[in-house]
Scaffold this motif. Structure first.
Motif, PDB file in Angstrom:
ATOM      1  N   ASP A   1      36.270  52.030  40.645  1.00  0.00           N
ATOM      2  CA  ASP A   1      37.221  51.089  40.665  1.00  0.00           C
ATOM      3  C   ASP A   1      37.675  50.276  41.567  1.00  0.00           C
ATOM      4  N   SER A   2      37.646  50.330  42.786  1.00  0.00           N
ATOM      5  CA  SER A   2      38.379  49.229  43.755  1.00  0.00           C
ATOM      6  C   SER A   2      37.395  48.028  43.641  1.00  0.00           C
ATOM      7  N   MET A   3      36.632  48.339  43.649  1.00  0.00           N
ATOM      8  CA  MET A   3      35.492  46.942  43.203  1.00  0.00           C
ATOM      9  C   MET A   3      36.387  46.579  41.660  1.00  0.00           C
ATOM     10  N   LYS A   4      36.660  47.590  41.100  1.00  0.00           N
ATOM     11  CA  LYS A   4      36.872  47.225  39.798  1.00  0.00           C
ATOM     12  C   LYS A   4      37.940  46.025  39.726  1.00  0.00           C
ATOM     13  N   THR A   5      38.542  46.393  40.473  1.00  0.00           N
ATOM     14  CA  THR A   5      40.235  45.445  40.732  1.00  0.00           C
ATOM     15  C   THR A   5      40.178  44.295  41.358  1.00  0.00           C
ATOM     16  N   ASP A   6      38.424  43.942  42.738  1.00  0.00           N
ATOM     17  CA  ASP A   6      38.294  42.521  43.367  1.00  0.00           C
ATOM     18  C   ASP A   6      37.656  41.549  42.288  1.00  0.00           C
ATOM     19  N   LEU A   7      36.750  42.726  41.059  1.00  0.00           N
ATOM     20  CA  LEU A   7      36.298  41.288  39.729  1.00  0.00           C
ATOM     21  C   LEU A   7      36.857  40.596  39.338  1.00  0.00           C
ATOM     22  N   LEU A   8      38.605  41.389  38.340  1.00  0.00           N
ATOM     23  CA  LEU A   8      39.386  41.099  37.928  1.00  0.00           C
ATOM     24  C   LEU A   8      39.750  40.288  38.211  1.00  0.00           C
ATOM     25  N   SER A   9      40.258  40.246  39.709  1.00  0.00           N
ATOM     26  CA  SER A   9      41.091  38.763  40.517  1.00  0.00           C
ATOM     27  C   SER A   9      40.251  37.812  40.495  1.00  0.00           C
ATOM     28  N   SER A  10      39.065  38.205  40.310  1.00  0.00           N
ATOM     29  CA  SER A  10      37.934  37.162  40.546  1.00  0.00           C
ATOM     30  C   SER A  10      38.484  36.408  39.177  1.00  0.00           C
ATOM     31  N   ALA A  11      38.051  37.049  38.066  1.00  0.00           N
ATOM     32  CA  ALA A  11      37.884  36.662  37.046  1.00  0.00           C
ATOM     33  C   ALA A  11      39.247  35.571  36.350  1.00  0.00           C
TER      34      ALA A  11
END
Length: 342
Positions: A323-333
């Protein structure tokens, strides 16, 4: 921001009478950035793809959701065509032979969110299940080739000299071993079909319950022109050639069993579609025939193996880290799609 856009759902790959067909290489020729999620089933990749897609949809982006050919209820990827940006689940797509030069790729390994000790304990069981799944998928391909190998309508396409260059190049994986009869003809046809700028996809997926038909949902907001009868095939090919010469933006929907056949032509900018029969009636697309017991048993058996493998991986995952990585991936997108960064 105006009306919220709808997400488009379709299949970029299909399980056909000639094997596993991937249309991703044609799509990727226009892509600029791709995130590839690596790891076993049940590690959260498909769920993350869906959540990020829905989040981007809520933010007003037009999102294409790519369904898994082997598990139509799962997401194999998300595509933002406007920005040539995508996320793909490596486990749910054909092998990475389709990788396109010039595409910026970022690989994210979900195995790092697994308990490695528990994963090692399950290693032999995982390898055994993977081999059984591969065998099951091969069996499904053989059954499809045997039961749907012949096609009367094929005579219409043999009339055209030089093939049909507006159809995409079809990429068949080696997941299924070669068979006799139509397979050799299919291999010859693959060499003749030329790459086209027209984007193609499937709107029907094979499942244990029968065909999953995404066409009615996909075409909800489109005006429809329907062709009936055997003349429909020649008429649709004529329309496609004329439309391409006029420079129209075109999406074509391929038959899920016979990928040389066109089921529909979609003009996204005009909100218009031309379709073979009624998109809600599978029989109009030649898909009304019930699955044989052999095919149904092969699909059910393979799905059970996939579910078992997924369960083995799920028990090892730390979903808080995912879940934490999901936030980082969305921000990168979002940074990738920021006009200032383009």
């Amino acid at each position: 921001m105006g009306n919220k856009p709808n997400g488009r759902h379709y299949f970029a790959e299909g399980i056909t009478n000639r094997g596993y067909i991937s249309l991703l290489p044609n799509m990727m020729s226009e892509w600029e950035r791709t995130y590839v999620l690596i790891g076993g089933p049940g590690t959260g990749k498909s769920t993350m793809i869906k959540m990020i897609g829905l989040d981007l949809l809520d933010r007003g982006y037009e999102v294409d959701f790519l369904r898994s050919a082997w598990d139509p209820d799962s997401m194999a990827g998300v595509l933002i065509r406007r920005f040539n940006w995508a996320i793909l689940d490596q486990y749910e797509i054909a092998p990475l032979h389709w990788r396109a030069p010039g595409v910026i790729e970022r690989f994210i390994d979900f195995s790092r969110y697994c308990n490695q000790g528990k994963l090692e304990q399950q290693r032999l069981g995982i390898l055994e299940l993977e081999e059984k799944i591969k065998h099951g998928q091969q069996k499904i391909g053989e059954i499809l080739a045997e039961e749907f190998g012949e096609r009367i309508r094929e005579r219409f396409y043999l009339k055209a000299e030089g093939g049909r260059p507006w159809l995409p190049k079809l990429y068949a994986s080696n997941l299924f071993k070669e068979a006799k009869g139509p397979w050799s003809k299919a291999q010859d046809a693959l060499k003749k079909i030329q790459k086209s700028a027209v984007q193609s996809f499937f709107l029907h997926g094979i499942s244990t319950e029968g065909w999953l038909n995404l066409a009615p949902y996909f075409l909800t907001d489109y005006d429809q022109i329907r062709f009936d009868g055997e003349e429909a095939h020649e008429a649709m090919e004529w329309v496609l050639k004329e439309a391409e010469q006029l420079g129209q933006v075109i999406d074509i929907v391929l038959h899920p069993l016979y990928p040389d056949e066109i089921l529909g032509i979609v003009f996204p900018e005009r909100k218009l579609t031309i379709w073979q029969g009624d998109p809600e009636h599978l029989g109009d697309q030649g898909l009304g025939r019930p699955f044989s017991n052999d095919l149904r048993e092969a699909l059910l058996g393979t799905q059970k193996l996939r579910d078992k493998l997924k369960s083995m991986y799920t028990k090892t995952v730390d979903f808080d880290q995912v879940d934490s990585m999901k936030t980082d991936l969305l921000s990168s997108a979002l940074r990738d799609m920021d006009p200032k960064n383009l």
